[in-house]
Scaffold this active site. Structure first.
Site, PDB file in Angstrom:
ATOM      1  N   CYS A 129     -16.014  -6.218 -13.094  1.00  0.00           N
ATOM      2  CA  CYS A 129     -15.160  -7.367 -13.399  1.00  0.00           C
ATOM      3  C   CYS A 129     -15.861  -8.631 -12.921  1.00  0.00           C
ATOM      4  O   CYS A 129     -16.618  -8.619 -11.945  1.00  0.00           O
ATOM      5  CB  CYS A 129     -13.793  -7.222 -12.748  1.00  0.00           C
ATOM      6  N   CYS A 138     -19.731 -12.072 -10.711  1.00  0.00           N
ATOM      7  CA  CYS A 138     -20.022 -10.832  -9.981  1.00  0.00           C
ATOM      8  C   CYS A 138     -20.947  -9.895 -10.741  1.00  0.00           C
ATOM      9  O   CYS A 138     -21.575  -9.031 -10.136  1.00  0.00           O
ATOM     10  CB  CYS A 138     -18.721 -10.103  -9.642  1.00  0.00           C
ATOM     11  N   HIS A 141     -19.686  -6.300  -1.164  1.00  0.00           N
ATOM     12  CA  HIS A 141     -19.810  -6.950  -2.475  1.00  0.00           C
ATOM     13  C   HIS A 141     -20.585  -8.248  -2.285  1.00  0.00           C
ATOM     14  O   HIS A 141     -20.008  -9.328  -2.205  1.00  0.00           O
ATOM     15  CB  HIS A 141     -18.405  -7.204  -3.028  1.00  0.00           C
TER      16      HIS A 141
END
Length: 397
Positions: free
Chosen positions: A383, A91, A353
């Site tokens: 994260c 990510c 996201h």
């Protein structure tokens, strides 16, 4: 040593990451190319002036395979002499791309570089990259004989460890949507979102310039009716202490999107007559427990504060990626953070996201927020799958 500055930073709106989503008909190379071409046009640059293009992308298969960064550079009409590379730090891929870009400028390896990211989760669904394979070999399985878990279960473990109730998680998620919806209604995202023209099968065109994932009117009471998304009988037996409170409502949605930053040396910006908007102040990257997986922003923030010489109180805003509501809540509890400074324009639960794009999407939002409020220092932390996290501090100029 040269200072690395951000001259421009933009993003597309977030489209729902499923077929029929606002951006699902756009190939990821074309989606990213729209952002890359805009950075040149907005700043009067020739593509031959770009030393490199570094792009984050997580699912590098199918439509995002074979170095999607290079495909987007060609699609954007850049000169063929401009190189490109695709980066995977899960990510945090485009946050890492921006870090590499800035470090290249600071070392003297680059004068001008573009860093960004793209993810089309409608065209390359989450998990596609691992389909038919086994990501962890025998030695990893021997080290973790009970097995690692998916991110949703990790989010549940965090919620249980920090004692967050379902009401707290849903309340946080509702506030993310409220902030994002309010900011959208006030036109606050207009400066950071690059409109994308989408052509339908009938030849008609539409302009996508608003985040499709923001749900105005979301309430904690409404979210309370959603069922847990990650509970299975096997996981419930393994972790009897979990309350199973992570739902689609307090998780980030699957999303399509692209974003990018124009990064250069302060010397080059002055030479070209371009105004630096912010500079990269400090960087950190850490590994963390791969079972809890999503707690990395906590040690990453401790490390970057140690390296930067700044105190937590010096920070005017913090963008902590809302992969799941338990992640920023745990981070905020660790630092006794001011909730008004945490994801002040809403976070990924509302804004989406798009994995590979999220790092420079957060950077885009952070730069614009600091400019709008007169803040000086902003922290961004993310994260990442496998138990990692990046942290970046920027200073508005």
């Amino acid at each position: 040593m040269e200072r690395a500055v951000i001259v421009d930073v933009v993003r597309t709106a977030s489209g729902r990451g499923k077929m029929g989503g606002a951006l699902s008909s756009v190939h990821p190379t074309d989606l990213l190319a729209t952002v890359l071409a805009a950075l040149l046009e907005r700043n009067g640059l020739d593509s031959k002036q770009i030393d490199d293009v570094l792009i984050g992308c997580v699912s590098q298969v199918g439509d995002q395979s074979t170095n999607v960064a290079r495909g987007a550079v060609l699609a954007a009409g850049f000169d063929t002499s401009v190189p490109a590379a695709t980066i995977d730090r899960q990510c945090g891929s485009s946050q890492q791309a921006a870090t590499f870009a800035a470090q290249g400028v600071m070392s003297g390896s680059y004068d001008i570089v573009i860093a960004g990211g793209v993810e089309s989760m409608s065209r390359v669904p989450l998990g596609t990259a691992a389909a038919g394979g086994t990501p962890n070999g025998a030695r990893v399985r021997a080290r973790y004989p009970e097995g690692l878990v998916n991110q949703g279960v990790s989010a549940e473990l965090i919620a249980a460890k920090w004692g967050f109730s379902r009401e707290q998680l849903d309340g946080y998620a509702a506030e993310s949507h409220r902030r994002a919806a309010e900011h959208t209604a006030n036109g606050g995202f207009a400066d950071e979102i690059l409109p994308v023209t989408v052509t339908g099968d009938d030849g008609a065109t539409t302009t996508v310039d608003r985040d499709e994932t923001v749900r105005a009117g979301t309430t904690a009471e409404g979210l309370a009716g959603l069922q847990p998304a990650f509970r299975t009988d096997a996981m419930a037996e393994r972790f009897p202490e979990l309350g199973w409170s992570i739902t689609p409502g307090n998780s980030s949605p699957l999303t399509d999107g692209a974003s990018a930053a124009l990064i250069m040396s302060e010397t080059m910006a002055s030479k070209l007559g371009l105004r630096p908007r912010a500079r990269f102040h400090s960087f950190a990257v850490v590994g963390d427990d791969p079972l809890y997986m999503l707690t990395g922003p906590i040690p990453a923030t401790h490390r970057i504060l140690e390296r930067s010489g700044l105190s937590f109180g010096d920070l005017d805003a913090y963008e902590v990626n809302e992969a799941f509501a338990s992640v920023p809540l745990a981070w905020a509890a660790e630092f006794d953070a001011d909730p008004e400074k945490l994801n002040p324009r809403g976070g990924a639960i509302a804004l989406g996201h798009a994995l590979g794009s999220s790092g420079t999407r957060l950077l885009t939002t952070l730069v614009h927020h600091l400019e709008a409020t007169g803040g000086r220092y902003g922290l961004q932390t993310m994260c990442e799958g496998g138990g990692m996290a990046n942290a970046t501090i920027i200073e508005r100029l």
